[in-house]
Structure formats: structure tokens, C-alpha cells
Design an enzyme around this catalytic site. Structure first.
Site, PDB file in Angstrom:
ATOM      1  N   HIS B  86       0.838  -1.202   0.000  1.00 31.49           N
ATOM      2  CA  HIS B  86       0.000   0.000   0.000  1.00 31.49           C
ATOM      3  C   HIS B  86       0.874   1.255   0.000  1.00 31.49           C
ATOM      4  CE1 HIS B  86      -2.927   3.018   1.278  1.00 31.49           C
ATOM      5  NE2 HIS B  86      -2.176   3.279   2.330  1.00 31.49           N
ATOM      6  N   ASP B 115       7.299  22.912 -25.322  1.00 32.79           N
ATOM      7  CA  ASP B 115       7.178  21.562 -24.774  1.00 32.79           C
ATOM      8  C   ASP B 115       8.179  21.456 -23.635  1.00 32.79           C
ATOM      9  OD1 ASP B 115       7.094  18.563 -24.524  1.00 32.79           O
ATOM     10  OD2 ASP B 115       5.843  18.797 -26.307  1.00 32.79           O
ATOM     11  N   TRP B 151       7.360  -0.436   4.009  1.00 34.47           N
ATOM     12  CA  TRP B 151       7.929   0.233   2.836  1.00 34.47           C
ATOM     13  C   TRP B 151       9.324   0.761   3.121  1.00 34.47           C
ATOM     14  CZ3 TRP B 151       8.990   5.486   1.305  1.00 34.47           C
ATOM     15  CH2 TRP B 151       8.900   6.417   2.338  1.00 34.47           C
ATOM     16  N   SER B 178      13.305   6.575 -13.368  1.00 33.62           N
ATOM     17  CA  SER B 178      12.219   7.383 -13.918  1.00 33.62           C
ATOM     18  C   SER B 178      12.155   8.757 -13.258  1.00 33.62           C
ATOM     19  CB  SER B 178      10.895   6.635 -13.720  1.00 33.62           C
ATOM     20  OG  SER B 178       9.809   7.503 -13.822  1.00 33.62           O
ATOM     21  N   SER B 179      12.216   8.770 -11.926  1.00 32.88           N
ATOM     22  CA  SER B 179      12.111  10.049 -11.201  1.00 32.88           C
ATOM     23  C   SER B 179      13.270  10.970 -11.529  1.00 32.88           C
ATOM     24  CB  SER B 179      12.115   9.813  -9.688  1.00 32.88           C
ATOM     25  OG  SER B 179      10.944   9.192  -9.301  1.00 32.88           O
ATOM     26  N   HIS B 262      13.242  11.557   4.317  1.00 32.33           N
ATOM     27  CA  HIS B 262      12.648  12.816   4.753  1.00 32.33           C
ATOM     28  C   HIS B 262      12.461  13.812   3.609  1.00 32.33           C
ATOM     29  CE1 HIS B 262      10.544  15.085   7.591  1.00 32.33           C
ATOM     30  NE2 HIS B 262      11.095  16.145   7.059  1.00 32.33           N
ATOM     31  N   GLU B 264      11.917  12.989   0.736  1.00 35.96           N
ATOM     32  CA  GLU B 264      10.837  12.364  -0.021  1.00 35.96           C
ATOM     33  C   GLU B 264       9.458  12.869   0.422  1.00 35.96           C
ATOM     34  OE1 GLU B 264      10.571  10.365  -2.593  1.00 35.96           O
ATOM     35  OE2 GLU B 264       8.438   9.936  -2.371  1.00 35.96           O
ATOM     36  N   TYR B 266       8.761  15.742   1.490  1.00 36.32           N
ATOM     37  CA  TYR B 266       8.571  17.083   0.920  1.00 36.32           C
ATOM     38  C   TYR B 266       8.393  17.020  -0.577  1.00 36.32           C
ATOM     39  CZ  TYR B 266       9.391  18.691   5.511  1.00 36.32           C
ATOM     40  OH  TYR B 266       9.254  18.879   6.841  1.00 36.32           O
ATOM     41  N   SER B 277      -1.173  27.490  -3.623  1.00 36.91           N
ATOM     42  CA  SER B 277      -0.813  28.897  -3.851  1.00 36.91           C
ATOM     43  C   SER B 277      -1.317  29.425  -5.191  1.00 36.91           C
ATOM     44  CB  SER B 277       0.713  29.073  -3.773  1.00 36.91           C
ATOM     45  OG  SER B 277       1.201  28.558  -2.564  1.00 36.91           O
ATOM     46  N   HIS B 311      14.825  12.149  12.963  1.00 40.36           N
ATOM     47  CA  HIS B 311      13.628  12.222  13.817  1.00 40.36           C
ATOM     48  C   HIS B 311      12.676  11.052  13.532  1.00 40.36           C
ATOM     49  CE1 HIS B 311      11.732  15.036  10.606  1.00 40.36           C
ATOM     50  NE2 HIS B 311      11.306  13.818  10.401  1.00 40.36           N
ATOM     51  N   HIS B 312      12.973  10.274  12.468  1.00 42.72           N
ATOM     52  CA  HIS B 312      12.177   9.067  12.214  1.00 42.72           C
ATOM     53  C   HIS B 312      12.662   7.896  13.054  1.00 42.72           C
ATOM     54  CE1 HIS B 312      10.089  10.684   8.621  1.00 42.72           C
ATOM     55  NE2 HIS B 312      11.170  11.418   8.524  1.00 42.72           N
ATOM     56  N   THR B 337       7.081  26.606   7.302  1.00 40.05           N
ATOM     57  CA  THR B 337       5.741  26.075   7.045  1.00 40.05           C
ATOM     58  C   THR B 337       4.685  27.013   7.609  1.00 40.05           C
ATOM     59  OG1 THR B 337       6.746  23.912   7.337  1.00 40.05           O
ATOM     60  CG2 THR B 337       4.369  23.970   7.124  1.00 40.05           C
ATOM     61  N   LYS B 340       4.047  29.801   5.318  1.00 39.57           N
ATOM     62  CA  LYS B 340       3.162  29.430   4.221  1.00 39.57           C
ATOM     63  C   LYS B 340       1.703  29.475   4.640  1.00 39.57           C
ATOM     64  CE  LYS B 340       5.900  26.865   1.039  1.00 39.57           C
ATOM     65  NZ  LYS B 340       5.283  27.539  -0.087  1.00 39.57           N
ATOM     66  N   ARG B 459       1.395   0.184  15.168  1.00 39.70           N
ATOM     67  CA  ARG B 459       1.064   0.108  13.755  1.00 39.70           C
ATOM     68  C   ARG B 459       1.567  -1.219  13.181  1.00 39.70           C
ATOM     69  NH1 ARG B 459       5.672   3.962  10.940  1.00 39.70           N
ATOM     70  NH2 ARG B 459       4.562   3.393   9.052  1.00 39.70           N
TER      71      ARG B 459
END
Lengths: 289, 543
Positions: B86, B115, B151, B178-179, B262, B264, B266, B277, B311-312, B337, B340, B459
Site C-alpha cells: 500500500h 514543450d 515500505w 524514472s524520477s 525525509h 521524499e 517534501y 498557492s 527524527h524518524h 511552514t 506558508k 502500527r
């Protein structure tokens, strides 16, 4: 408004090469996975996939080279190529950074912790009492057995000189191209290619020595892992760079490139300097220190 | 606030055989060999919507199993495969490609380019993905089943994966290729293809946020590639990167993974910031408040994202100095943040607001994303994280920033630009039904999970103590309803594309500004073959 190449951006309409590349990539990688799982047929389909990828590279680059020689690319298109190559090299820098990072992390933190340093880390006390932290190491369980390392000031130092010299020769080739000295251009490129493949030869020789004489293998604990992964990925990049140099050498012999327009040459030269710089990092942090 | 775009009246195309709206008539030419940014954008969007439903159906399996305590429907190992897949599908298959799809459609039109900078590579970036995800999904049918270690692919657990392991690693490699190619293309397009006068600080916020996102992608996808390569060699080629007996360290994987992971998060949220915006000013009929500070805040967030990764992993056993450093660095992110959120609220302040569906989703985003941000601040407190770590509180937190965050922004973007893409207006009535049911059910789904986590429910476990039964049942009911609600979305999109009788004007929205709204709806197959000249603030967000 002008309609020729100098003033408009060339947008190709349709290409079959990307999907060929995808098919080659999936064939190669799915087969690689199957091969690792012990499938006999996957060994063969792996090479099929690799062949499709190589076919795609020839076709795709061939198309681009023909378009370029036909003068379809404006200065702006060239700008896109330059930006892309620079950012591609940046992504490569980040890839090498992972393995350098692993090396630094292991040497600065993991090995001392395994030796009992630090507060709260009790692995040493409970699992590996008596392990004295050192570098090089194959870990507290001596995974892969005893080994010796390759002295920095033998072949590695020779290889350093070879790569640095090749950086010089490719620059001389560039100057020759700018001055339209076609013979010198081909000559200096040939020298660069020769130096590049000599480097690869010495690396292969060194690996052979490591495996047969020194007991140093990919499985020799964390030292073997970081040593072979860093130098191995670098060696692959040198090989690729040398092949790229061969391509631009052949193109130079065919009369391609102009003094003011030779993006492919520059891209290969940037790439070559990049593998050169990575090697300097390797020489210092893997071989000397 | 003047907007002037000069369209040169001579239209020409560079190679003379593709005039105006001429599309390839052959199906393969049109979709398989395409180099057109709009078609490739459409492919990305269709692909990501498909993945959204595949990943979503896995979430339904998870919520069905958790509907009641005890093991009900699936084996624990299959449950673990569902949580793992998932996440992989939603992160790499749904959210990221969806943003690339919008980037493809919008960036050339927003900056006045014919293009993308490298149209053939653009095709390849997309056409790697269907193969990568077919390979990833095929692992579910292998004898070992799919990956089941989460994951994050932590060793040593992930190294126990059977046949599927190498396939998962190579699928991740393909997504990375690809990315990286997609991001290189986006950066080259933004730096090299802007119309005359489209200065960097005149670019729409969506372009700005994607520029920074693309930088993050190029910086961290190779890091992920390196991490999974080390896993592969540890599994098959006897290296000891993550084996302490050989002098390696399993925790090192976590450091490398989160150095990728991390930034990722963002990568998934910055384009959302850009979309919000764009939308809020349109329906507030005011320029974006604090355009410059938005740009700098985005760049600051991107910078900080590289120095907060641990922090993870507060509970993994780091030195105290490390824990404190990562706590304070993490909290710093709330400053840009906060800038924003303040700017978004100020944009709406005293505006003459209307509440069409994109605006509803945008406001929903601002409110609900902020809730996710605040629970993130709670998690950033090291001492408190020892209680929250690996509980449903974390699950609630990142789903708040990703579902009513990224996904709501994707919905908002779809409703906002779909009339531009298709030339037809969508059904406002059904759009609003979709919004309100999504907004209600997403809270029914995820809000109770905060309480479950604070009470200690872990979890990634298919069973739980009976004390957690009520909130789990509420959450599952919300989940089923939220999932079903998304079928409305498909209906609205299909209706808009094929059935809607209401034609869209070029401007589409009364308050819309920017180059894409100067084009017809739908725009010609090749737009801006001759770059427009942007004088003054065509962007009109910054003044």
C-alpha cells in the site's frame, strides 16, 4: 519570425526508442532478479535484455547525432543538454555519496560502538566482549576471515597518476578541438582512452591479487564491502566513461564537432573529470586513510 | 496589477509537419511513442489514478482486517504485505507520478514553452513506470508473496524476504531512474525554456515548488538506490553493510533510508503547496500574499529536509546530542511552514471569495494539512516520541499530511485545471458532493487513529487489544466510505471529459491569471511554438 533552427526549439515528434529502452530494462532487471533466485533461463534473458538496451542506446544516440549534424539544434537546445548532463552528474555524485557516507559512518561511529565506546551501547558487553575496534576490520565475528589490504603507494598511486594524466590529455584534446587541430584532437583522445583502459586493467589486476593473494573479498566484513562497492562502482564508471571517450574519438575521426559547438565532447569530458574526482576521494579515504 | 502577454501573430512550427491541433491519428504513435508534454501528462495522470485505486484497495483490506479485534480475514503475513505494498504503491505509484503528470501538463504552458526541454526522455520517464509497477505487483503472486517488511525496507527483517526480494529492489531502481530523468527534464525546462520576460521571480508558485522538488528528487533518489543496492548485496553477494558481526550496522540503513525518506515527504507535499498557492488567489480574487516569502519558505523547507532525517528513528538508540540536535532541527521546519499557512490565510483575508470545488479542496487542505503539521510537531519532541513511536499516532500524522494534504491538493488541481485540459466544465454539484463526503470521511477515517496511537496501539499489526475496538471500527467505516467516495471522482472526471455539454472559456475562472489561461480550453496540441513575450507581471501573483 524566423523558421530555421537557430531561432526555434527543436521538438521531436514521436520516438520509438524510449519504449525499446523500457522493454530492454525490464527484461534485463527482471532476469537479473530471476538469476539471483537461481533461474537458469533468466541467465540468458538477462543478456537479451542487455542487448536490447545497447541496441536502444545505439539507435537513440544515433538519431540525436544525425539531428545534431544536420544542424537541427539551436543554441537553446544545446543549453538543455548542458543542464541535463550537469544534473545527471550531480545525481551520480549523490550515488557515490551514499557509499562514502556508509564508510564514514562505519569508521567514525559503528566500529567504536562495537568496541564498547559510547554510553548506552551494550552490544560489546553482551555480544562481543574482547573485540578491539580497529580499521581495517572484518567485524567482531571476523566475517570472511583474515585479510590484508592493498598498499596505497603501489598500484593505487600509479592509477592516481594515470587518471590525473588522462584528465590532462582530455583537456589538451579539447584545446585542439577549439583550435581545429583535428589530428591532435584524435591523438589526445586516443591517449585518454588508452590511459582509461590501462586504469581499468590495473583495477582488475588488483582485484585478482586481492582475491587470490590477500584474502580480501567482497565478504571480508565491512572493509571488504565498502572497499569493493566503492572501487567497483567507480571502476564501472571509468569503463563507461572510456567507452564514451571511444565514441567521441570515432566521431572526431569522422569530422564531427565544431570549435564552437561540441556538446557531446564536453559532456564526456565533464563525466571523465567527475570519475577522476571520485577517484581522488577513493584514493584518500579508501586507500590512504 | 497589469497583465500583458503579447502573442506574436505569426504562428509557425519548427519542423513544418505538425500544425496547430494536429495530433497523431495512430494509437501507438499518439500514446506509446509520444513526445508531447500534454499526452505524457495525461498518461502520468491516468497511471497514477489507477495506482491510487490499486493502493486504495490494499488499504481497504487493511481496514477490513482491523474492523474488529482478532484475526478475521487475512493471514498476518499477507496483512504485512498489504501495509508494505500500500505504501510503496501510494508513494511511488500514485502521489509522485500524479505530480509529475501535472508538471508535464502545466509547466510548459505556465512558462510559455513549446514543450518540455527533452521530449524523448520525457516519454521514457513515463514508460518505465508501468513496467516497474507490473514487476512490483507481480511479487504478490510469487511463492514467497510480496515484500512484507514495511515500505522502509529495514534490515534485517527485509533480508528474510523470499523470491520477491530482488524484484522489489529492481522495481525501486526503475522508479528511481524514472524520477531522476523526469526531474532533470523539469529543471532543464524551467531554467532553459522560459518565455522572454518570465523572470525567475515571476514564475507561478507551482513552477517554483516543482523546481525545488525536482532538485530534491535528483539529490535523494540516488541515495535510495544506493541503500537498496546495499540490501541486495547483503542478501545475495555476502557483503556486511547491515550485519554487526561483520562490522556493519542495521541502524546505518535507517540513517541512509531516511536521508532519502525525509526529503521524499517534501517531494510529495511541495507541489501541493504550489497548487494551493495557485488556487487560493484565484477564488479569493486577490494576488497571493507574500509571493517572495513563499519562494524563500519553500527553499528553506527543502534545505532543512536534508538535516532532520533521524527524527524518524529517535527510539533506535542514538547519542543524546544526536537526539537533541534532530529535535531542534525538526522544529525549525515549522517556521517556514508557518509562513506558508500564514500567507495562505492572508491571501483569503478580505478577498471576495467564492467556493467552487477546487477552492473547497484548497481550504480543506489548509485546515487539515495544518492538523497533520501540528501532530508532526508533537512527534518532533524526542521525549514524547518515545511514547508515540510506531503507534497509530504516527499513522494518523502522516496520513493527515498525505491524504487531506497531498491527495486533496491533487483533487483541487484536477478540478481547477480539468476544464483547461478537456475544454469542458465538470459538474459542480457532483464535485461538491465529492468534496464534502471526502472531507467528512477522511476525518472519520484518520482522526480516531490519533486516540488509538496515544493509547498505545502499535502500527503494522493485524490484531489488537479489545480496548481499541470502538475507534478501529469507526476508522474502518470511515475508510470504506472514503474509498467508495473516490469513485465519484472518477465519475466526475469521465463526465467532464466525455459527456459535459458546458464549454470552458480560455480563462475558465473569473479570477484566474497566468499564461496557461491565455490559451484556448482545451489548448492546441502544440502551444507556444513561438514564445509569448511576458511584459510586466503576467504572473500577477507577486504584485
Amino acid at each position: 519570425m524566423a523558421t530555421h533552427a537557430e531561432n526555434s526549439y527543436y521538438v521531436p515528434h514521436g520516438s520509438k526508442w524510449p519504449i525499446v529502452g523500457s522493454l530492454g530494462m525490464i527484461t534485463m532487471l527482471a532476469s537479473a532478479a530471476g538469476w539471483m533466485n537461481g533461474s537458469a533461463t533468466a541467465q540468458w534473458t538477462f543478456w537479451l535484455g542487455a542487448a536490447i538496451l545497447i541496441f536502444m542506446l545505439f539507435g537513440w544516440f544515433g538519431t540525436v547525432i544525425r539531428e545534431s549534424e544536420a544542424g537541427m539544434y539551436s543554441e537553446q537546445v544545446s543549453g538543455s543538454f548542458r543542464l541535463s548532463m550537469s544534473w545527471f552528474i550531480f545525481s551520480e555524485v549523490m550515488f557515490f555519496a551514499v557509499f562514502f557516507g556508509a564508510l564514514f559512518y562505519v569508521r567514525a561511529l559503528v566500529i567504536p560502538w562495537l568496541g564498547g565506546e559510547g554510553t548506552g551501547a551494550s552490544t560489546n558487553e553482551f555480544l562481543w566482549q574482547g573485540y578491539t575496534p580497529a580499521w581495517p576490520t572484518s567485524g567482531p565475528a571476523n566475517v570472511g576471515g583474515d585479510f590484508q589490504t592493498i598498499p596505497a603507494f603501489g598500484i593505487p598511486f600509479l592509477n592516481t597518476l594515470i587518471l590525473l594524466t588522462s584528465g590532462l590529455t582530455v583537456t589538451l584534446a579539447h584545446h585542439a578541438l577549439k583550435k581545429e587541430h583535428r589530428n591532435q584532437l584524435v591523438l589526445w583522445l586516443a591517449a585518454t582512452v588508452a590511459l582509461g583502459f590501462t586504469f581499468v586493467y590495473f583495477q582488475v589486476y588488483e582485484y585478482h591479487e586481492a582475491y587470490t593473494q590477500l584474502g580480501l573479498t567482497l565478504g571480508s566484513g565491512i572493509y571488504g564491502a565498502t572497499f569493493f562497492m566503492l572501487t567497483g562502482f567507480h571502476g564501472m564508471h571509468v569503463t563507461l566513461g572510456a567507452i564514451m571517450l571511444v565514441v567521441i574519438m570515432i566521431r572526431s575521426m569522422k569530422g564531427h564537432f565544431k570549435p564552437d559547438n561540441h556538446f557531446a565532447f564536453e559532456a564526456v569530458a565533464w563525466y571523465w573529470h567527475f570519475v577522476d574526482v571520485v577517484w581522488l576521494g577513493l584514493f584518500v579515504f579508501v586507500y590512504i586513510l | 496589477m497589469s497583465t500583458e502577454v503579447i502573442h506574436p501573430d505569426t504562428h509557425h512550427v519548427d519542423d513544418g509537419h505538425d500544425h496547430g491541433d494536429h495530433k497523431p491519428s495512430n494509437f501507438l504513435d499518439r500514446w506509446l511513442f509520444t513526445t508531447n508534454h500534454k499526452d505524457i501528462g495525461t498518461l502520468y495522470l491516468i497511471f497514477s489514478l489507477t495506482m491510487f485505486f490499486i493502493g486504495g484497495s490494499m488499504a481497504m483490506v487493511i481496514r477490513a482486517e482491523l474492523f474488529m479485534p482478532g484475526l478475521q480475514l487475512v493471514e498476518p503475513d499477507f496483512f504485512n504485505q498489504m501495509t508494505t505494498m500500500h505504501a510503496l504503491i501510494m508513494v511511488f505509484g500514485a502521489v509522485m507520478p500524479a505530480w509529475v503528470g501535472f508538471a508535464n501538463w502545466l509547466i510548459p504552458m505556465m512558462i510559455g514553452a513549446p514543450d518540455m526541454a527533452l521530449p524523448r526522455m520525457n516519454n521514457w520517464s513515463f514508460w518505465i513506470l508501468p513496467f516497474a509497477f507490473t514487476m512490483l505487483l507481480s511479487t504478490l503472486f510469487m511463492d514467497s508473496g510480496g515484500p512484507a517488511a514495511g515500505w522502509t525496507l529495514y534490515p534485517p527483517l527485509v533480508l528474510q524476504t523470499g523470491t520477491s526480494f530482488a524484484f522489489v529492489v529492481f522495481a525501486v531502481h526503475m522508479m528511481g531512474v524514472s524520477s531522476i530523468m523526469g526531474s532533470i527534464n523539469i529543471i532543464a525546462t524551467i531554467f532553459n525554456m522560459r518565455a522572454p520576460g518570465m523572470r525567475l521571480l515571476r514564475m507561478p508558485m507551482f513552477v517554483w515548488t516543482w523546481l525545488i522538488t525536482a532538485f530534491l528528487l535528483i539529490a535523494v533518489m540516488p541515495v535510495l538506490a544506493g541503500a537498496v543496492t546495499m540490501l541486495l548485496t547483503d542478501h545475495f553477494f555476502s557483503t556486511n553493510f547491515f550485519n554487526a558481526a561483520g562490522g556493519g550496522d542495521p541502524v546505518m540503513f535507517q540513517h541512509i533510508f531516511w536521508f532519502f525518506g525525509h526529503p521524499e515527504v517534501y517531494i510529495m507535499i511541495l507541489p501541493a503547496f504550489g497548487v494551493i498557492s495557485e488556487i487560493l488567489p484565484t477564488f479569493s480574487r486577490k494576488p497571493l500574499f507574500g509571493y517572495g516569502s513563499m519562494v524563500y519558505a519553500t527553499a528553506t523547507i527543502a534545505f532543512l529536509s536534508f538535516i532532520v532525517w533521524a527524527h524518524h528513528m529517535f527510539t533506535v538508540g542514538m547519542p543524546l546530542q544526536g537526539e537533541l540536535y534532530f529535535m531542534y532541527a525538526t522544529m525549525l521546519i515549522s517556521v517556514p511552514t508557518g509562513v506558508k499557512v500564514f500567507n495562505w490565510v492572508s491571501t483569503m483575508w478580505q478577498g471576495s471569495m467564492t467556493f467552487e470545488t477546487p477552492m473547497l479542496f484548497a481550504i480543506g487542505f489548509v485546515v487539515l494539512f495544518t492538523i497533520g503539521g501540528l501532530s508532526g510537531l508533537m512527534l518532533a519532541i524526542t521525549a514524547a516520541d518515545f511514547q508515540y513511536h510506531d503507534t497509530y499516532f504516527v499513522v494518523a500524522h502522516f496520513h493527515y499530511v498525505l491524504v487531506p494534504g497531498s491527495v486533496f491538493a491533487l483533487m483541487a488541481a484536477t478540478y481547477y485545471w480539468l476544464p483547461k485540459f478537456t475544454g469542458n466544465m465538470y459538474s459542480e454539484k457532483w464535485g461538491k458532493i465529492h468534496f464534502w463526503s471526502s472531507a467528512i470521511f477522511v476525518n472519520v477515517l484518520f482522526f480516531p487513529q490519533h486516540y488509538l496511537g496515544l493509547a498505545g496501539m502499535p502500527r503494522r499489526i493485524p490484531d489488537y487489544s479489545p480496548q481499541f475496538a470502538d475507534f478501529n471500527m469507526i476508522s474502518s467505516l470511515g475508510g470504506f466510505a472514503f474509498g467508495a467516495t473516490q469513485l465519484i471522482f472518477v465519475g466526475v472526471v469521465l463526465h467532464c471529459a466525455y459527456r459535459s455539454k458546458v464549454k470552458a472559456t480560455p480563462e475558465v475562472w473569473e479570477g484566474s491569471r497566468g499564461l496557461e489561461w491565455t490559451l484556448d480550453s482545451p489548448p492546441a496540441y502544440h502551444s507556444f511554438n513561438t514564445p509569448p513575450v511576458v511584459t510586466h507581471n503576467a504572473l500577477s501573483r507577486a504584485d
